[in-house]
Design a protein around this motif. Structure first.
Motif, short mmCIF file in Angstrom:
data_model
loop_
_atom_site.label_atom_id
_atom_site.label_comp_id
_atom_site.label_asym_id
_atom_site.label_seq_id
_atom_site.Cartn_x
_atom_site.Cartn_y
_atom_site.Cartn_z
N VAL A 57 3.15 2.64 19.98
CA VAL A 57 2.31 3.77 19.59
C VAL A 57 2.69 4.23 18.19
N GLY A 58 1.68 4.41 17.35
CA GLY A 58 1.93 4.90 16.00
C GLY A 58 0.62 5.17 15.29
N LEU A 59 0.73 5.74 14.08
CA LEU A 59 -0.42 6.05 13.25
C LEU A 59 -0.19 5.47 11.86
N VAL A 60 -1.23 4.88 11.29
CA VAL A 60 -1.16 4.34 9.94
C VAL A 60 -2.35 4.86 9.14
N ALA A 61 -2.07 5.48 7.98
CA ALA A 61 -3.13 5.94 7.09
C ALA A 61 -3.59 4.75 6.24
N ALA A 62 -4.83 4.30 6.43
CA ALA A 62 -5.28 3.03 5.86
C ALA A 62 -6.35 3.24 4.79
N ASP A 63 -6.15 2.59 3.63
CA ASP A 63 -7.20 2.56 2.62
C ASP A 63 -8.18 1.44 2.96
N ASP A 64 -9.16 1.24 2.09
CA ASP A 64 -10.21 0.25 2.38
C ASP A 64 -9.64 -1.16 2.51
N ILE A 65 -8.64 -1.48 1.69
CA ILE A 65 -8.06 -2.82 1.75
C ILE A 65 -7.39 -3.04 3.11
N SER B 198 0.83 -1.20 0.00
CA SER B 198 0.00 0.00 0.00
C SER B 198 0.87 1.26 0.00
N PRO B 199 0.29 2.39 -0.40
CA PRO B 199 1.03 3.66 -0.35
C PRO B 199 0.87 4.37 0.99
N ALA B 200 0.42 3.64 2.01
CA ALA B 200 0.05 4.26 3.28
C ALA B 200 1.22 4.97 3.95
N GLU B 201 0.95 6.18 4.42
CA GLU B 201 1.91 6.87 5.28
C GLU B 201 1.77 6.33 6.70
N ALA B 202 2.85 6.39 7.44
CA ALA B 202 2.81 5.92 8.83
C ALA B 202 3.78 6.75 9.66
N TRP B 203 3.49 6.82 10.94
CA TRP B 203 4.34 7.51 11.91
C TRP B 203 4.42 6.64 13.14
N ALA B 204 5.61 6.53 13.72
CA ALA B 204 5.82 5.73 14.93
C ALA B 204 6.43 6.59 16.03
N ILE C 53 -6.42 -4.13 17.70
CA ILE C 53 -5.77 -3.02 17.02
C ILE C 53 -6.76 -1.85 16.98
N PRO C 54 -6.38 -0.67 17.44
CA PRO C 54 -7.32 0.47 17.43
C PRO C 54 -7.55 0.99 16.01
N VAL C 55 -8.81 1.34 15.74
CA VAL C 55 -9.20 1.84 14.43
C VAL C 55 -10.16 3.01 14.62
N ALA C 56 -9.96 4.09 13.87
CA ALA C 56 -10.91 5.20 13.86
C ALA C 56 -12.07 4.83 12.94
N GLU C 57 -13.28 5.12 13.37
CA GLU C 57 -14.44 4.69 12.59
C GLU C 57 -14.78 5.58 11.42
N LEU D 79 -1.39 -0.04 20.57
CA LEU D 79 -0.93 -0.55 19.28
C LEU D 79 -1.13 0.54 18.23
N PRO D 80 -0.50 0.41 17.05
CA PRO D 80 -0.67 1.42 16.01
C PRO D 80 -2.15 1.67 15.69
N LEU D 81 -2.50 2.94 15.60
CA LEU D 81 -3.87 3.36 15.30
C LEU D 81 -4.04 3.48 13.79
N PHE D 82 -4.98 2.74 13.24
CA PHE D 82 -5.26 2.78 11.81
C PHE D 82 -6.37 3.81 11.55
N LEU D 83 -6.08 4.74 10.64
CA LEU D 83 -6.98 5.85 10.36
C LEU D 83 -7.48 5.76 8.92
N PRO D 84 -8.79 5.76 8.69
CA PRO D 84 -9.31 5.73 7.32
C PRO D 84 -8.75 6.89 6.51
N ALA D 85 -8.09 6.56 5.40
CA ALA D 85 -7.46 7.59 4.56
C ALA D 85 -7.35 7.04 3.15
N PRO D 86 -8.38 7.27 2.31
CA PRO D 86 -8.39 6.69 0.95
C PRO D 86 -7.15 7.00 0.15
#
Length: 291
Positions: free
Chosen positions: A74-82, A36-42, A147-151, A239-246
């Motif tokens: 702790v971290g952030l992951v920009a997640a697409d639908d897949i 994926s092209p997802a950006e991430a921060w740790a 795993i935490p996920v923003a809705e 755990l890393p937080l996955f954030l919906p980000a198309p």
């Protein structure tokens, strides 16, 4: 196999299958992340594929680790639908694993020790790296924590240490008596506490206090109000937080301090109403002031 051993064998086999599914779903998530092209921060780390692998497959005790504690990643992951679909599959596998564990704990507790010994060897690629690293035993809670996920899409994230200090559970005299009776009632210190408890009115409320380690909390600010009108949410992120980000881009986020504050930054809550010393030390039970 004897008929008596059959239920235990079946339960262990079901737990092994649930653990296998958890590992497989985790590997599928990691493979999707690598494509994926997802950006991430740790937090205090390089947000690499290796970092995410360590975070998602950190199922082990370290030497000397308190069994009640878990390690944070702790971290952030920009997640697409897949990616979001893969995260949902991992969390479903974690929930199933937790369900199997709870059933064993309630019905066949001796199997837990066997499970901790057997499960790591089902996946040699996970177990081989443990040699010489001080990681030798399975930490069950670190396996099933979600795993935490923003809705919904998020405009910004503000991370902050949360030092609640103590959790307080209100109990009745009857509740406390039941807890004391699970201890060694022949021990002199337990008998003394039972006598002290017997001198209280049955209607008096008591408080059981548990110290809590500082944790990281994420305050999420949504790009649009949710269906229920909410515009923000606070959640703990071990755990890393996955954030919906198309488009695979992270929202605006801050850099929290490297360590939690040494003293409370929030006003003390109802623990100010508790006596300074525990009434029943074995259970960390306190009386309330001025009742």
């Amino acid at each position: 196999m004897s008929p008596a051993a059959a239920p235990s064998y079946r339960l262990l086999a079901e737990l092994e299958a649930a653990f296998d599914a958890l590992i497989e779903r985790s590997e599928e998530l990691l493979a999707a992340y690598s494509r994926s092209p997802a950006e991430a921060w740790a937090f205090q780390a390089d947000a690499s594929e290796a970092w995410l692998r360590r975070a998602l497959l950190d199922f082990w005790y370290q030497d000397g680790q308190d069994g009640r504690t878990t390690r944070s990643h702790v971290g952030l992951v920009a997640a697409d639908d897949i990616l979001l679909e893969k995260v949902a599959a991992v969390n479903a596998a974690k929930a199933e694993f937790a369900t199997q564990l709870a059933h064993i704990r309630d019905n066949h507790p001796p199997l837990l020790a066997e499970a901790k010994a057997v499960l790591p060897f089902r996946h040699p690629e996970l177990h081989d790296h443990l040699r010489g690293s001080g990681l030798a035993r399975l930490h069950l809670k670190q396996c099933w924590r979600a795993i935490p996920v923003a809705e919904a899409p998020v405009a910004r994230v503000r991370l902050a240490w949360y030092s609640s200090g103590r959790s307080i559970k209100r109990l009745s005299v009857s509740d406390v008596e039941k807890k004391l009776m699970t201890l060694d009632t022949d021990a002199p210190h337990v008998r003394i506490q039972l006598r002290k408890l017997a001198g209280l009115p049955s209607s008096e409320p008591l408080a059981q206090v548990q110290s809590q380690a500082p944790l990281m909390r994420a305050n999420l600010f949504y790009t649009e109000p949710l269906d229920d009108g909410r515009t923000r949410r606070a959640m703990n992120v071990a755990l890393p937080l996955f954030l919906p980000a198309p488009r695979g881009r992270l929202p605006d986020h801050n850099l929290p301090p490297a360590a939690p504050p040494e003293t409370r930054t929030r006003a003390r809550r109802s623990d100010e109403r508790l006596e300074d010393t525990p009434f029943l030390p074995s259970l960390r039970v306190f009386r309330y002031r001025n009742l």
